[in-house]
Design a protein around this motif. Structure first.
Motif, mmCIF file in Angstrom:
data_model
loop_
_atom_site.group_PDB
_atom_site.id
_atom_site.type_symbol
_atom_site.label_atom_id
_atom_site.label_comp_id
_atom_site.label_asym_id
_atom_site.label_seq_id
_atom_site.Cartn_x
_atom_site.Cartn_y
_atom_site.Cartn_z
ATOM 1 N N LEU A 125 0.854 -1.188 0.000
ATOM 2 C CA LEU A 125 0.000 0.000 0.000
ATOM 3 C C LEU A 125 0.890 1.237 0.000
ATOM 4 O O LEU A 125 1.843 1.324 0.790
ATOM 5 N N TYR A 126 0.589 2.190 -0.894
ATOM 6 C CA TYR A 126 1.347 3.431 -0.885
ATOM 7 C C TYR A 126 1.222 4.108 0.481
ATOM 8 O O TYR A 126 0.166 4.126 1.098
ATOM 9 N N HIS A 127 2.354 4.678 0.940
ATOM 10 C CA HIS A 127 2.375 5.337 2.237
ATOM 11 C C HIS A 127 2.981 6.722 2.113
ATOM 12 O O HIS A 127 3.858 6.962 1.282
ATOM 13 N N GLU A 128 2.534 7.625 2.941
ATOM 14 C CA GLU A 128 2.981 9.019 2.932
ATOM 15 C C GLU A 128 4.323 9.131 3.642
ATOM 16 O O GLU A 128 4.391 9.287 4.862
ATOM 17 N N GLY A 129 5.400 9.028 2.891
ATOM 18 C CA GLY A 129 6.725 9.053 3.485
ATOM 19 C C GLY A 129 7.073 7.727 4.138
ATOM 20 O O GLY A 129 6.327 6.749 4.062
ATOM 21 N N VAL A 144 -4.646 -1.532 10.264
ATOM 22 C CA VAL A 144 -3.263 -1.223 10.633
ATOM 23 C C VAL A 144 -3.104 0.287 10.796
ATOM 24 O O VAL A 144 -3.514 1.061 9.917
ATOM 25 N N ALA A 145 -2.528 0.701 11.898
ATOM 26 C CA ALA A 145 -2.190 2.109 12.123
ATOM 27 C C ALA A 145 -0.708 2.307 11.869
ATOM 28 O O ALA A 145 0.109 1.430 12.174
ATOM 29 N N THR A 146 -0.344 3.466 11.302
ATOM 30 C CA THR A 146 1.059 3.747 11.015
ATOM 31 C C THR A 146 1.457 5.125 11.515
ATOM 32 O O THR A 146 0.648 6.048 11.544
ATOM 33 N N LYS A 147 2.720 5.230 11.892
ATOM 34 C CA LYS A 147 3.332 6.516 12.210
ATOM 35 C C LYS A 147 4.125 6.962 10.991
ATOM 36 O O LYS A 147 4.905 6.194 10.426
ATOM 37 N N THR A 148 3.940 8.205 10.577
ATOM 38 C CA THR A 148 4.601 8.736 9.397
ATOM 39 C C THR A 148 5.788 9.606 9.794
ATOM 40 O O THR A 148 6.075 9.794 10.976
ATOM 41 N N ALA A 149 6.452 10.147 8.782
ATOM 42 C CA ALA A 149 7.541 11.090 9.038
ATOM 43 C C ALA A 149 6.999 12.475 9.375
ATOM 44 O O ALA A 149 7.774 13.397 9.646
ATOM 45 N N GLY A 150 5.676 12.616 9.370
ATOM 46 C CA GLY A 150 5.031 13.853 9.769
ATOM 47 C C GLY A 150 4.216 13.643 11.027
ATOM 48 O O GLY A 150 4.300 12.598 11.674
ATOM 49 N N GLU A 187 6.591 14.309 14.421
ATOM 50 C CA GLU A 187 6.587 12.867 14.201
ATOM 51 C C GLU A 187 6.944 12.122 15.486
ATOM 52 O O GLU A 187 7.292 12.733 16.503
ATOM 53 N N GLY A 188 6.872 10.795 15.436
ATOM 54 C CA GLY A 188 7.233 9.965 16.572
ATOM 55 C C GLY A 188 7.226 8.507 16.179
ATOM 56 O O GLY A 188 7.132 8.158 14.995
#
Length: 434
Positions: A125-129, A144-150, A187-188
Motif C-alpha cells: 500500500l502506498y504510504h505518505e513518506g 493497521v495504524a502507522t506513524k509517518t515522518a510527519g 513525528e514519533g
C-alpha cells in the motif's frame, strides 16, 4: 474508582554483507566505530554456529530497510503467518506498508542444516513518506495504524485494498488511508492499540505529548480526519513509546527522553498529568512493555544500555537491571507464551532473550572465570549486521521472533530447544553450542 487500579496501590541462512545506508543518513556514532571487517567476521562465526543454535532461521534481504515489524494476529494455516513491515526509502522512491507472508518449515532439515523457509511480500500500500511504525488492531487483523515522518497517524484497512497498488500514471502515487488521525505537531514512533477496547489507539511523539483516539468515532468517509479524543502532557522531552496496560482499559504507560516512566489514567483530565512518574534510567528511555501474565510488572529499556524491571506498586525501587547490551537498547517485549521471558534489542546488533527465573542463579566455575554474561541471559541472537530497528514475538508459535535491521534484512528465527533448556552462553555474550 481510579484508586482501585494497581497504579494506585503504592530462506536459509546466507551471508548478508554489512552495508551502510548512505542515502538514509549516517548511522549512530557508536555503530560506526565498529569496523566493517569485525562485523563481517562476527557474522561468519555466527553463521558457522547457527546449525547448533536454531531450530529455525530465515534471512531475507528486502529492497529497502524496514523500521517496523509485527506479526498479524492469527494464522493463515499451521505453516503460514503474516507480518506487517514498512519501507524507509530514499527521497525519490515511493514508500509502502507491506504485508508479508512467512512460510515456516514443517519439521527438521534432513541434511542437518538450520530449517529454512521464506518471507515474501503479498500486499503493498502506498504510504505518505517512510513508515516509522505500524501496528495491527488486535480485534480486527486487517486494520493497521502507522506513524509517518510527519505528525499524522494513518489507519488503513488492508482488506479494502488490492494486493498490489496500481501502477502510477503521470501523477504521483496516492496514499489512501481509511482515516487520518490529527493531534500531534511532530513525528514519533510510539503506537499502541488497546487490547481491551476495540478502536482505542495511543500515539507518542517528539512534541512531548501522547494522543488518544477512539477510531469508532470516525465519520466513515474514506480519508477523513479525526481529532484526538484527548492529549496527555507530562513529559519534558520527546515521548519515545507508549503502551496500554493489558489488565485495565483505562490505564497506560509511556517513556521518554526525560529518562522517565509515566503511568496514566484516562479517567483523569489531561491537565492533571501522569499520576505516577519515576526516573527509570540514567539516559533516554526508549521503550516499555507490560507483562501479559503478571499485572504488576513492566520492563523498560534505555540508551544507558540496560533493561529495567519495575513493580507498578512501588516504582521507587527498581526490581532488577538487565545488563549485557553493548550500546543503547531501543526495543523490549515480553514473550506472549512464557511468563518469565522477555527480549530486548539495540544498536549493538543483538537481540537478548532474558529469563527472570534465572536471576540469582550461580554461574558455573568456567563461566565465572571467563566473566560470562549474567545467569538470566538465556540467548543472544547475533544474526544481524546492523542496528536492529524492531522485533516481534510470534503470538501463534512459541519462541519464534521476527526482527528487522537497518541493512534491509528481515529474519525469522527460533532458538534451539537444547540451548533454551541449558541457557549456554559463551564468554563473549554469544549463544553457542555446548
Amino acid at each position: 474508582d481510579s484508586a482501585s487500579s494497581p497504579f494506585y496501590t503504592g530462506g536459509s541462512v546466507g551471508l548478508i554483507p554489512h552495508t551502510t545506508l548512505a542515502t538514509m543518513g549516517a548511522q549512530d556514532d557508536a555503530q560506526d566505530l565498529v569496523p566493517e571487517q569485525v562485523i563481517n567476521e562476527e557474522y561468519k562465526e555466527w553463521k558457522k554456529n547457527s546449525p547448533y543454535l536454531y531450530d529455525l532461521c530465515i534471512t531475507v534481504a528486502m529492497e529497502w530497510p524496514s523500521l517496523t515489524v509485527e506479526w498479524v494476529p492469527g494464522a493463515i494455516d499451521k505453516n503460514h503467518y503474516d507480518l506487517i513491515l514498512g519501507t524507509h526509502t530514499s527521497d525519490a522512491e515511493s514508500n509502502h506498508v507491506l504485508r508479508c507472508r512467512a512460510r515456516l518449515p514443517d519439521g527438521a532439515d534432513p541434511n542437518g542444516e538450520v530449517p529454512g523457509g521464506n518471507v515474501e511480500v503479498i500486499q503493498k500500500l502506498y504510504h505518505e513518506g517512510e513508515v516509522n511504525r505500524a501496528r495491527c488492531m488486535p480485534q480486527k487483523r486487517s486494520v493497521v495504524a502507522t506513524k509517518t515522518a510527519g505528525p499524522d497517524v494513518l489507519v488503513f484497512d488492508l482488506a479494502a485494498h488490492a494486493d498490489a497498488p496500481p501502477a502510477p500514471a503521470t501523477s504521483a502515487p496516492v496514499c489512501a488511508p481509511r482515516m487520518r488521525l490529527k493531534g500531534h505537531s511532530q513525528e514519533g514512533y510510539g503506537l499502541s492499540w488497546s487490547p481491551l477496547l476495540e478502536g482505542q489507539l495511543l500515539s507518542a511523539a517528539d512534541d512531548q505529548t501522547i494522543c488518544q483516539w477512539d477510531t469508532a468515532r470516525h465519520s466513515g468517509v474514506a480519508g477523513a480526519s479525526l481529532d484526538a479524543l484527548a492529549t496527555h502532557s507530562g513529559h519534558d522531552g520527546a515521548v519515545e513509546d507508549v503502551a496500554w496496560y493489558p489488565a485495565n482499559a483505562h490505564l497506560f504507560g509511556s517513556v521518554g527522553d526525560d529518562k522517565r516512566l509515566c503511568l496514566w489514567d484516562t479517567r483523569r483530565t489531561s491537565k492533571q498529568g501522569a499520576p505516577h512518574s519515576v526516573e527509570a534510567h540514567t539516559a533516554e528511555v526508549n521503550a516499555l512493555s507490560f507483562s501479559p501474565f503478571n499485572d504488576h510488572l513492566v520492563a523498560t529499556c534505555s540508551s544507558d544500555s540496560t533493561v529495567a524491571l519495575f513493580d507498578l506498586r512501588n516504582l521507587g525501587r527498581k526490581l532488577h537491571s538487565f545488563e549485557g547490551h553493548g550500546d543503547a537498547v531501543y526495543g523490549v517485549a515480553w514473550s506472549p507464551h512464557f511468563e518469565t521471558v522477555l527480549a530486548s534489542s539495540g544498536v549493538d546488533r543483538r537481540i537478548h532473550v532474558w529469563d527472570l527465573a534465572r536471576i540469582g542463579e550461580e554461574l558455573s566455575a568456567e563461566d565465572a572465570e571467563s566473566a560470562a554474561a549474567p545467569a538470566e541471559l538465556l540467548f543472544v541472537h547475533g544474526g544481524h549486521t546492523s542496528k536492529i530497528s524492531d522485533f516481534s514475538w510470534c503470538p501463534n508459535v512459541p519462541w519464534v521472533i521476527a526482527s528487522v535491521s537497518e541493512d534491509n534484512v528481515v529474519q525469522v528465527w527460533k532458538m534451539n530447544e537444547a540451548v533454551r533448556e541449558q541457557g549456554v552462553v559463551a564468554p563473549n555474550g554469544e549463544a553457542m553450542a555446548s
